[in-house]
Design an enzyme around this catalytic site. Sequence first.
Site, mmCIF file in Angstrom:
data_model
loop_
_atom_site.group_PDB
_atom_site.id
_atom_site.type_symbol
_atom_site.label_atom_id
_atom_site.label_comp_id
_atom_site.label_asym_id
_atom_site.label_seq_id
_atom_site.Cartn_x
_atom_site.Cartn_y
_atom_site.Cartn_z
ATOM 1 N N CYS A 22 6.613 18.538 10.192
ATOM 2 C CA CYS A 22 6.826 17.175 9.715
ATOM 3 C C CYS A 22 5.564 16.621 9.063
ATOM 4 C CB CYS A 22 7.241 16.282 10.884
ATOM 5 S SG CYS A 22 7.429 14.554 10.463
ATOM 6 N N CYS B 242 11.038 10.197 17.538
ATOM 7 C CA CYS B 242 9.710 10.354 16.960
ATOM 8 C C CYS B 242 8.703 9.773 17.944
ATOM 9 C CB CYS B 242 9.636 9.629 15.614
ATOM 10 S SG CYS B 242 7.995 9.627 14.876
ATOM 11 N N TYR C 269 -4.804 -11.575 -1.192
ATOM 12 C CA TYR C 269 -3.820 -10.557 -0.784
ATOM 13 C C TYR C 269 -3.260 -10.917 0.600
ATOM 14 C CZ TYR C 269 -6.968 -8.173 -4.089
ATOM 15 O OH TYR C 269 -7.781 -7.851 -5.153
ATOM 16 N N GLU D 287 -1.210 -14.432 -3.138
ATOM 17 C CA GLU D 287 -0.322 -13.281 -2.969
ATOM 18 C C GLU D 287 0.538 -13.115 -4.216
ATOM 19 O OE1 GLU D 287 1.719 -10.168 -2.168
ATOM 20 O OE2 GLU D 287 0.202 -10.771 -0.705
ATOM 21 N N ASP E 285 -8.002 -8.348 1.671
ATOM 22 C CA ASP E 285 -7.208 -7.294 2.318
ATOM 23 C C ASP E 285 -6.309 -6.663 1.260
ATOM 24 O OD1 ASP E 285 -5.944 -5.601 4.028
ATOM 25 O OD2 ASP E 285 -5.067 -7.145 5.314
ATOM 26 N N CYS F 168 -7.587 -0.350 4.107
ATOM 27 C CA CYS F 168 -6.889 0.798 4.698
ATOM 28 C C CYS F 168 -7.298 2.102 4.014
ATOM 29 C CB CYS F 168 -5.377 0.606 4.606
ATOM 30 S SG CYS F 168 -4.760 0.439 2.929
#
Length: 457
Positions: A82, A164, A317, A338, A383, A410
């Site tokens: 997976c 999962c 954001y 945004e 962000d 991220c």
Amino acid sequence: MTNSFWKQGELIEVQITDTTDTGDGVGRSHERVVFVPDTVPGDRAIVRLVHVKPNYAHAKLKQVLQPSTHRIRPSCIVADKCGGCQWQHIDYEYQLEAKHNQVIQALERIGGFVQPPVDLVLRAASPLGYRNKATYPMGVSATGNVQAGYYQKGSHQLINLNQCPVQDPRLNSLLAEIKQDIQKRNWAIYNEKDHTGTIRHLGLRIGRRTGEILLTLVVKDWNLPGIKEQAQEWLNRYPTLVGVCLNYNPKRTNTIFGSETLCIVGADYLREEFAGLEFQVRPDTFFQVSTETTETLLQVIQSELDLRGTEVLLDAYCGIGTLTLPLAKQVHQAIGLEIQPEAVEQAICNAQNNQIHNVIFMTGAVEKLLPQLEIKPDIVLLDPPRKGCDRQVIATLLTFQPERIVYVSCKVATLARDLKLLCEKGVYTLTRVQPADFFPQTAHVEAAAFLVRSQLH
């Protein structure tokens, strides 16, 4: 050694010494680098070369000759196939160590920072069962059975799942039963090769604190006879299911959600409690998948900013106001920017529901809205998506020069790139970087970087 001595398909022995930011193990053979998925630093292994270049190669693990002390048995029976997780075979403590190194290396190599001030990674409350959202591609097996799961690594071959281990366990009971119901209804499953069929994805979301669940089918068309009856049946069967929605995506695209969502029964949102506030979260809303760790990182941001109630804070954001609204309660005024109108609608709704009146939300691209602001913020929270900030955003910040910037990212490569631009002329100083493990069992790492305007500017 020339390339003729390193052939595609050849078996070689490597010692794994590092990991990439995508989670592959890194080894060396005759002074050339070999990238090998499913390995751990410390592994000695036999690998098969599958993609050969003059100075490096990608390989496939064939046999572990001597396992790393950090290698463990995965919690998932299909972890080796997976593509949802990369690191279930690595013990959690070492995952945190690897992510810490990943942040440091990006800041040094890309950002040019010497000994960057990187804290230890904030650990997840649980490295399993943490995801509040799962969006499964749908498929059909060779025997005609409806499937849902994740794609095999590096392919579009579906690995069928009935549970999962990284998603909230309360979602597992729905997965197998909903597939069976779709099978009984004889609804057509989407085929990406010829763009036929109807159901593309099955989306499940849960409020970690409230337990409310939202079920969404992403469809290419509306050809689902009996959908209202089936949706009501699901609502009756699952006491915590609050709504069933269809999301319409008719395009030939890898993007999961389309722009139109229709609520079939119940509500088109679930309620979630976050940082002492209540949020409405819809099927296609961006909301961090790890509720608890996001909250922990927010607490670090609040502590580091040490807000006095007099500040003007800008959240670029801002999404649905996940970070804007808790911070708005501690400042004089908050502004959220945004680009998605639907997210701004939800942010305004969330502010009203929580009786927060000192916040303004604006719709548009950050790079266009930021230079037009009449109020100059004291603090800017960034962000951005994985690609990082638009260059115009960085240029405007260097012109405005707010006292403090908090950059939540991220993707540490784009974070390092943007921090370099903000700090290279001495306008800002990087005082702290706090990584957080929003995505256990994967190579992804979140980080919050804190910048302070230099006294000379």
